[in-house]
Design a protein around this motif. Structure first.
Motif, short mmCIF file in Angstrom:
data_model
loop_
_atom_site.label_atom_id
_atom_site.label_comp_id
_atom_site.label_asym_id
_atom_site.label_seq_id
_atom_site.Cartn_x
_atom_site.Cartn_y
_atom_site.Cartn_z
N LYS A 243 0.86 -1.18 0.00
CA LYS A 243 0.00 0.00 0.00
C LYS A 243 0.89 1.22 0.00
O LYS A 243 1.79 1.34 0.83
CB LYS A 243 -0.89 -0.02 1.24
CG LYS A 243 -1.95 1.08 1.25
CD LYS A 243 -3.05 0.72 2.25
CE LYS A 243 -4.26 1.62 2.12
NZ LYS A 243 -5.39 1.08 2.91
N ILE B 216 1.26 5.01 0.69
CA ILE B 216 0.59 6.05 1.44
C ILE B 216 1.46 7.30 1.49
O ILE B 216 2.61 7.28 1.05
CB ILE B 216 0.27 5.62 2.89
CG1 ILE B 216 1.56 5.39 3.67
CG2 ILE B 216 -0.59 4.38 2.90
CD1 ILE B 216 1.35 5.15 5.16
N ALA B 217 0.90 8.36 1.98
CA ALA B 217 1.71 9.54 2.29
C ALA B 217 1.46 9.85 3.75
O ALA B 217 0.34 10.09 4.16
CB ALA B 217 1.31 10.71 1.41
N ILE B 218 2.51 9.77 4.54
CA ILE B 218 2.32 9.96 5.97
C ILE B 218 2.06 11.43 6.27
O ILE B 218 2.40 12.31 5.47
CB ILE B 218 3.53 9.48 6.79
CG1 ILE B 218 4.81 10.23 6.39
CG2 ILE B 218 3.70 7.99 6.66
CD1 ILE B 218 5.98 9.89 7.27
#
Ligand SMILES: [Zn+2]
Ligand SMILES: [Zn+2]
Ligand SMILES: [Zn+2]
Ligand SMILES: [Zn+2]
Lengths: 151, 151
Positions: A113, A115-117
């Motif tokens: 996956k 994502i962008a934290i």
DNA sequence: AATCTTGCTGATATATCATATCATTGCTGT
DNA sequence: ACAGCAATGATATGATATATCAGCAAGATT
């Protein structure tokens, strides 16, 4: 993935390449499509095999590496350095600009996956690095996880 | 690194192995020492070459991989999966227990700093991962940086 | 249209990283 | 000494990645 959605992504990819001056050739498009349809990251050689089987062609791994380089430059695919595999970007059709990605990699099913934290966490991490006397230049993270299905 | 400091670390390494039941043989110790004295991470084959040159022996890379496996298990060395290189643990002689390490890797001089990030950040990261529906199993980070000297 | 230029691909070789397997050696406890 | 197990040697093979040069094709220039 639905046919329609795939086409939308490929069209957007074409736009991105046009904009940058790169050429999304038939082969490059074929590799990207194949990667978009895979639900796990693939090695360059796995991509080579899949491509050759799906098109009855015989592209050498060398060419695949070059195409992956190109697609990476266009941020259409990402390399996972912890596993030496490659994965299509999840945000090609998104309108937002591409942030530095982080990857959650399931240790059981290998699904990934992207994502962008939260910026806050990235900032804190950068601060922590600065405290250690270093300057962070790339905060791509590859995190070993277990996904929902597998846990 | 000072001779005295090196000896202290090697003695502590011996203790760690004794405690776990592993055997820090002459060869294993030699590899560890060599890695402690290097200021950059080394590939298994680089380690092999260095070892063979320094001792006029001819250990095969296969043996080095096995020894690295052992040393990794004892947490005396760490593998950097982003570069396929190996680095001696910086905290062997420390009394605290070994946390999950994070590595700051200088993109210019290749030097590496092993740190332990604040628990708060690790927790926040874990929460972020949980929000994405994944469970974090290993938060070893390898961060691309520039070190003080090189910046 | 013919030519030029540049970027893409083919083809081959080689370097680099890692594992599999079976034989041999050498501690260790009895 | 002996048996059992851990460590190492030896060899083969697999997997990942880069180097290099030649041929080709698309868009630009004339
Ligand atoms: Zn992406
Ligand atoms: Zn999973
Ligand atoms: Zn360590
Ligand atoms: Zn540096």
């Amino acid at each position: 993935m639905k046919e329609q959605q795939l086409n939308k992504i490929l069209t957007k990819a074409q736009d991105i390449c046009n904009h940058s001056g790169g050429r999304l050739t038939t082969k490059r498009k074929g590799i990207l499509e194949l990667m978009l349809l895979s639900n796990v990251p693939l090695s360059a050689y796995e991509i080579t095999d899949k491509y050759n089987k799906s098109t009855d062609s015989s592209m050498a791994a060398m060419s695949v590496y070059r195409i992956l380089d190109f697609l990476e430059t266009e941020q259409l695919v990402h390399k996972l350095s912890s596993t030496n595999k490659y994965v299509a970007c999840s945000h090609i059709a998104c309108s937002h600009s591409h942030e530095i990605p982080q990857f959650l990699i399931c240790g059981k099913c290998q699904s990934v996956k992207e994502i962008a934290i939260a910026k806050r966490i990235a900032d804190e991490l950068e601060q922590e690095v600065a405290n250690a006397g270093y300057k962070l230049v790339n905060s791509q993270l590859e995190l070993q996880c277990i996904c929902e299905k597998c846990s």
